[in-house]
Each structure stands twice: as structure tokens, then as C-alpha cells.
Design an enzyme around this catalytic site. Structure first.
Site, PDB file in Angstrom:
ATOM      1  N   ARG A  10     109.161  32.611  29.512  1.00 52.34           N
ATOM      2  CA  ARG A  10     107.891  33.202  29.907  1.00 52.34           C
ATOM      3  C   ARG A  10     107.953  33.534  31.396  1.00 52.34           C
ATOM      4  O   ARG A  10     108.812  33.040  32.118  1.00 52.34           O
ATOM      5  CB  ARG A  10     106.743  32.233  29.633  1.00 52.34           C
ATOM      6  CG  ARG A  10     106.497  31.963  28.162  1.00 52.34           C
ATOM      7  CD  ARG A  10     105.489  30.835  27.982  1.00 52.34           C
ATOM      8  NE  ARG A  10     104.239  31.149  28.655  1.00 52.34           N
ATOM      9  CZ  ARG A  10     103.377  30.222  29.107  1.00 52.34           C
ATOM     10  NH1 ARG A  10     103.662  28.939  28.995  1.00 52.34           N
ATOM     11  NH2 ARG A  10     102.246  30.581  29.678  1.00 52.34           N
ATOM     12  N   LYS A  78     106.134  20.278  24.675  1.00 51.40           N
ATOM     13  CA  LYS A  78     104.833  19.964  24.071  1.00 51.40           C
ATOM     14  C   LYS A  78     104.165  21.185  23.438  1.00 51.40           C
ATOM     15  O   LYS A  78     103.245  21.036  22.632  1.00 51.40           O
ATOM     16  CB  LYS A  78     103.891  19.346  25.104  1.00 51.40           C
ATOM     17  CG  LYS A  78     103.438  20.241  26.225  1.00 51.40           C
ATOM     18  CD  LYS A  78     102.587  19.476  27.231  1.00 51.40           C
ATOM     19  CE  LYS A  78     102.133  20.341  28.392  1.00 51.40           C
ATOM     20  NZ  LYS A  78     101.214  21.412  27.987  1.00 51.40           N
ATOM     21  N   ASP A  79     104.643  22.399  23.770  1.00 45.74           N
ATOM     22  CA  ASP A  79     104.059  23.616  23.186  1.00 45.74           C
ATOM     23  C   ASP A  79     104.623  23.950  21.810  1.00 45.74           C
ATOM     24  O   ASP A  79     104.087  24.826  21.114  1.00 45.74           O
ATOM     25  CB  ASP A  79     104.300  24.813  24.114  1.00 45.74           C
ATOM     26  CG  ASP A  79     103.530  24.721  25.418  1.00 45.74           C
ATOM     27  OD1 ASP A  79     102.495  24.007  25.447  1.00 45.74           O
ATOM     28  OD2 ASP A  79     103.951  25.352  26.404  1.00 45.74           O
ATOM     29  N   THR A 122      89.562  21.069  32.586  1.00 44.18           N
ATOM     30  CA  THR A 122      90.762  20.940  31.762  1.00 44.18           C
ATOM     31  C   THR A 122      90.625  21.863  30.556  1.00 44.18           C
ATOM     32  O   THR A 122      89.520  22.069  30.057  1.00 44.18           O
ATOM     33  CB  THR A 122      91.001  19.498  31.285  1.00 44.18           C
ATOM     34  OG1 THR A 122      92.143  19.484  30.414  1.00 44.18           O
ATOM     35  CG2 THR A 122      89.811  18.947  30.518  1.00 44.18           C
ATOM     36  N   ARG A 126      92.697  16.966  24.260  1.00 42.03           N
ATOM     37  CA  ARG A 126      93.186  15.587  24.429  1.00 42.03           C
ATOM     38  C   ARG A 126      92.658  14.994  25.728  1.00 42.03           C
ATOM     39  O   ARG A 126      92.143  13.864  25.753  1.00 42.03           O
ATOM     40  CB  ARG A 126      94.719  15.582  24.442  1.00 42.03           C
ATOM     41  CG  ARG A 126      95.337  14.229  24.827  1.00 42.03           C
ATOM     42  CD  ARG A 126      96.836  14.368  25.064  1.00 42.03           C
ATOM     43  NE  ARG A 126      97.162  15.283  26.140  1.00 42.03           N
ATOM     44  CZ  ARG A 126      97.165  14.972  27.428  1.00 42.03           C
ATOM     45  NH1 ARG A 126      96.865  13.743  27.817  1.00 42.03           N
ATOM     46  NH2 ARG A 126      97.474  15.870  28.345  1.00 42.03           N
ATOM     47  N   ARG A 127      92.797  15.732  26.823  1.00 42.84           N
ATOM     48  CA  ARG A 127      92.295  15.231  28.099  1.00 42.84           C
ATOM     49  C   ARG A 127      90.771  15.105  28.076  1.00 42.84           C
ATOM     50  O   ARG A 127      90.219  14.126  28.587  1.00 42.84           O
ATOM     51  CB  ARG A 127      92.735  16.161  29.239  1.00 42.84           C
ATOM     52  CG  ARG A 127      94.243  16.142  29.494  1.00 42.84           C
ATOM     53  CD  ARG A 127      94.620  17.042  30.658  1.00 42.84           C
ATOM     54  NE  ARG A 127      96.068  17.043  30.864  1.00 42.84           N
ATOM     55  CZ  ARG A 127      96.812  18.135  30.954  1.00 42.84           C
ATOM     56  NH1 ARG A 127      96.256  19.330  30.842  1.00 42.84           N
ATOM     57  NH2 ARG A 127      98.121  18.039  31.158  1.00 42.84           N
ATOM     58  N   ARG A 144      91.023  27.863  31.727  1.00 37.06           N
ATOM     59  CA  ARG A 144      92.328  28.436  31.382  1.00 37.06           C
ATOM     60  C   ARG A 144      92.957  28.955  32.658  1.00 37.06           C
ATOM     61  O   ARG A 144      92.334  29.023  33.690  1.00 37.06           O
ATOM     62  CB  ARG A 144      92.151  29.606  30.402  1.00 37.06           C
ATOM     63  CG  ARG A 144      92.042  29.267  28.930  1.00 37.06           C
ATOM     64  CD  ARG A 144      93.310  28.728  28.299  1.00 37.06           C
ATOM     65  NE  ARG A 144      94.513  29.494  28.582  1.00 37.06           N
ATOM     66  CZ  ARG A 144      94.933  30.539  27.890  1.00 37.06           C
ATOM     67  NH1 ARG A 144      94.226  30.974  26.857  1.00 37.06           N
ATOM     68  NH2 ARG A 144      96.061  31.138  28.198  1.00 37.06           N
ATOM     69  N   GLY A 145      94.209  29.375  32.562  1.00 38.08           N
ATOM     70  CA  GLY A 145      94.885  29.969  33.703  1.00 38.08           C
ATOM     71  C   GLY A 145      96.093  29.165  34.124  1.00 38.08           C
ATOM     72  O   GLY A 145      96.325  28.053  33.651  1.00 38.08           O
ATOM     73  N   ASN A 146      96.884  29.742  35.017  1.00 33.21           N
ATOM     74  CA  ASN A 146      98.079  29.064  35.486  1.00 33.21           C
ATOM     75  C   ASN A 146      97.714  27.944  36.458  1.00 33.21           C
ATOM     76  O   ASN A 146      96.535  27.738  36.786  1.00 33.21           O
ATOM     77  CB  ASN A 146      99.070  30.054  36.099  1.00 33.21           C
ATOM     78  CG  ASN A 146      98.486  30.801  37.291  1.00 33.21           C
ATOM     79  OD1 ASN A 146      97.676  30.271  38.048  1.00 33.21           O
ATOM     80  ND2 ASN A 146      98.900  32.047  37.471  1.00 33.21           N
ATOM     81  N   THR A 149      95.749  28.988  39.590  1.00 33.12           N
ATOM     82  CA  THR A 149      94.373  29.357  39.265  1.00 33.12           C
ATOM     83  C   THR A 149      93.511  28.116  39.082  1.00 33.12           C
ATOM     84  O   THR A 149      92.380  28.041  39.591  1.00 33.12           O
ATOM     85  CB  THR A 149      94.337  30.217  37.988  1.00 33.12           C
ATOM     86  OG1 THR A 149      95.064  31.419  38.198  1.00 33.12           O
ATOM     87  CG2 THR A 149      92.904  30.552  37.593  1.00 33.12           C
ATOM     88  N   ARG A 150      94.032  27.131  38.383  1.00 33.75           N
ATOM     89  CA  ARG A 150      93.260  25.908  38.125  1.00 33.75           C
ATOM     90  C   ARG A 150      93.037  25.119  39.409  1.00 33.75           C
ATOM     91  O   ARG A 150      91.943  24.618  39.666  1.00 33.75           O
ATOM     92  CB  ARG A 150      93.978  25.064  37.069  1.00 33.75           C
ATOM     93  CG  ARG A 150      94.085  25.770  35.732  1.00 33.75           C
ATOM     94  CD  ARG A 150      94.707  24.881  34.672  1.00 33.75           C
ATOM     95  NE  ARG A 150      94.969  25.638  33.442  1.00 33.75           N
ATOM     96  CZ  ARG A 150      94.978  25.115  32.224  1.00 33.75           C
ATOM     97  NH1 ARG A 150      94.746  23.831  32.051  1.00 33.75           N
ATOM     98  NH2 ARG A 150      95.213  25.860  31.172  1.00 33.75           N
ATOM     99  N   CYS A 238      99.550  20.996  18.593  1.00 30.97           N
ATOM    100  CA  CYS A 238      99.885  20.603  19.965  1.00 30.97           C
ATOM    101  C   CYS A 238      98.669  20.611  20.869  1.00 30.97           C
ATOM    102  O   CYS A 238      98.727  20.098  21.986  1.00 30.97           O
ATOM    103  CB  CYS A 238     100.971  21.513  20.528  1.00 30.97           C
ATOM    104  SG  CYS A 238     100.487  23.251  20.657  1.00 30.97           S
TER     105      CYS A 238
END
Length: 318
Positions: A10, A78-79, A122, A126-127, A144-146, A149-150, A238
Site C-alpha cells: 500500500r 492484523k489486517d 479510535t 476493540r479499542r 478514520r485516516g492515516n 491525520t489522527r 479483524c
């Protein structure tokens, strides 16, 4: 190997950093390597991950691999869906980064120092479930976002804190922004968090041998196998509210000799009467050769405790 090995990845900063470690290891053997960027549905959609589905970051990479456009692909482990993919071999699981979650909060605060009502971002069910179960009175905000961004939502004042994977922050050189690394007693990570999965075509035995001999780490592979076995046995995707952490630990056998065994802790969300959500926890120990069975055993224990009500868009049998 005289040919150029094309590695699919990616295009995010994190994905390129992760793939770069694989490429560097292969170049160190004398191999010639080329990185090929592949756009996945998860990269172009702003919808919450649970609504897009399992494999949102992996399917396009696997398609490119099977089509022969690339020879190797690198995932955040994990993905990956828990079911194997026909024609594809999990050739290597490199040594794992720290699998724990990390907090980035305003003013250098820790989780326990955030006042009730603080906003914590988040995108992970899960979190979210584990943060709510702590009973700290925090307001959980979906994001959302990279990574940049977060993190920017905290520096801009839009949020008081965000929770991210420590491994990702370290891999892109942003570990200094972490205000607290969360103890697994507070928050168990996602199954396989911090680990990478390196895949190639099953028929490409030369590449598979190179990847395994150069990159594979047995301890990481065994630990992740236990964690993902638990996830699969719960029939959870996941993005489901399931956490797991396995570690290879020293123990004593019947004769008092020191041996290695595998320890697994797991947690899953359960909804009780009145709509209250709680996190159920269980742990167990087994021989290293029994990692997959250990995950299934712990999943059965969690199901017995009431974790069977894992429903909604995150649920999948893949």
C-alpha cells in the site's frame, strides 16, 4: 536469484516503512528489489472499517500477486482474514514490533489523567469496547485516516487523545509522541498487532525459500498463530471487539528443566441484559507446538463465559 523481486505494498507512510524493512533485508542477501504501490479499497473509502469488511486492505494486494504483477506482498498481519487464501503462501512472519496500544494525549497526559468527558478518538471497535469497559467516563469518538491525520486531531484541539498501535508509530519514527503505552491489563491488542505477514505465490518455491530463510521468526509466528486461532474460533473479523496477546515464556517441565511454552491472554466483548457491554477475559498456557489448539481452547472458554454475541458488520467466518 537473478530476476528483480517486485514487492507489492500500500502507499501509506506506514505501509511503505513496513515494506521497506522487508526490502532492505532482501537486498542484504544480494537480491534486486523493486517496490510496487497498490491501491486498496480501504485507501479510497472514508467509511468505518467494520462497514467495509474484512480484507479491505489486503484483497487488492493479493489480486496483484496472483495476477503476477508482483512477486511478494507485505501486510500488517492484523489486517488479514483468518482463512488461508488458495494459491498464496504465508512465507515469512518477521520479528514483531511491540504489540501494545499507545495513547497520544494533550498536555502529555496518561489515560488515567484524562478528566471524565474527555474525547478519545479510535476507529477500532476493540479499542472502543475496552476503553468503555474501563469506566473512566471518556467520550469515544470514531475516526478514520492515516497516523498523521489522527495525531493531528489532538494537536489541533479537536480531540483530547487518540489511541493507535505503538508499532506503527515507532515504524514511522513518531514514537516520541506517545504519552502512554497501554498495559495489556488495561487493553489487550488486536490479534497479530505489531506483526507483519509476507506472502508469495505458493508455486514460487524459490521466492518462498528466500523469504522464509531471510525473514521468518519462529517465536513471532507461533505467538501470532495462537492469537489468530482464537479470533478464527470466535468467528470474528479483524475489526471485531476481540483482543489477544500470546508470548513465548520460560516454564519448568515435570523434571524441573527449563522449557519454552506459549502463554495466551484473550478478551472479547459481550452484551448483557439491558445493553451493557463488558469485556470477558481468559488466559491459558500450552506447549509451543499446540499454539493453534491453545487459541481454540481459549475461544471456547470465552464463548462459555458469554462472548457468543459477537454480531454486526465485524462478524465474519473468513
Amino acid at each position: 536469484m537473478s530476476r528483480v523481486i517486485k514487492i507489492g505494498t500500500r502507499g501509506s507512510k506506514l505501509a511503505l516503512a513496513q515494506t521497506g524493512t522487508v526490502a532492505d533485508a532482501l537486498r542484504a542477501t544480494g537480491a534486486e528489489v523493486e517496490l510496487v504501490t497498490v491501491t486498496t479499497p480501504g485507501d479510497v473509502s472514508s467509511a468505518p472499517i467494520p462497514t467495509i469488511g474484512v480484507g479491505v486492505f489486503t484483497s487488492a494486494l493479493r489480486d496483484a500477486l496472483l495476477a503476477g504483477d508482483v512477486d511478494v506482498i507485505v501486510h500488517s498481519y492484523k489486517d488479514l482474514p483468518t482463512a488461508p487464501h488458495e494459491g498464496i503462501s504465508l512465507a515469512a512472519v518477521p520479528p514483531r514490533e511491540d504489540p501494545r496500544d499507545a495513547l497520544i494525549a494533550r498536555d502529555g497526559l496518561t489515560l488515567g489523567e484524562l478528566p471524565p468527558g474527555s474525547t478519545v478518538g479510535t476507529g477500532s471497535p476493540r479499542r472502543t469496547a475496552q476503553l468503555q469497559a474501563l469506566g473512566l467516563g471518556l467520550e469515544i469518538v470514531p475516526i478514520r485516516g492515516n497516523i498523521d491525520t489522527r495525531m493531528g486531531k489532538v494537536t489541533s484541539g479537536e480531540l483530547d487523545a487518540v489511541v493507535l498501535a505503538r508499532a506503527g508509530l515507532v515504524r514511522i519514527g513518531r514514537g516520541d509522541a506517545i504519552t502512554e503505552t497501554l498495559d495489556p491489563i488495561q487493553m489487550l491488542p488486536a490479534p497479530a498487532q505489531g506483526a507483519l505477514a509476507v506472502e508469495c505465490r505458493s508455486a514460487d518455491v524459490d521466492t518462498e525459500h528466500l523469504l522464509r530463510s531471510t525473514l521468518d521468526d519462529e517465536t513471532t509466528r507461533v505467538a501470532v498463530a495462537a492469537e489468530r486461532s482464537l479470533l478464527a474460533a470466535l468467528e470474528a473479523g479483524c475489526s471485531a471487539p476481540v483482543g489477544a496477546l500470546a508470548e513465548v515464556v520460560e516454564d519448568l517441565d515435570a523434571e524441573g528443566a527449563v522449557i519454552e511454552r506459549i502463554s495466551l491472554r484473550g478478551t472479547a466483548a459481550a452484551e448483557f441484559e439491558g445493553g451493557a457491554v463488558d469485556m470477558l477475559r481468559a488466559s491459558a498456557l500450552a506447549e509451543k507446538t499446540e499454539a493453534v489448539e491453545l487459541g481454540r481452547t481459549l475461544a471456547a472458554e470465552l464463548l462459555d463465559l458469554g462472548a457468543g454475541a459477537l454480531s454486526g458488520p465485524g462478524r465474519t467466518t473468513q
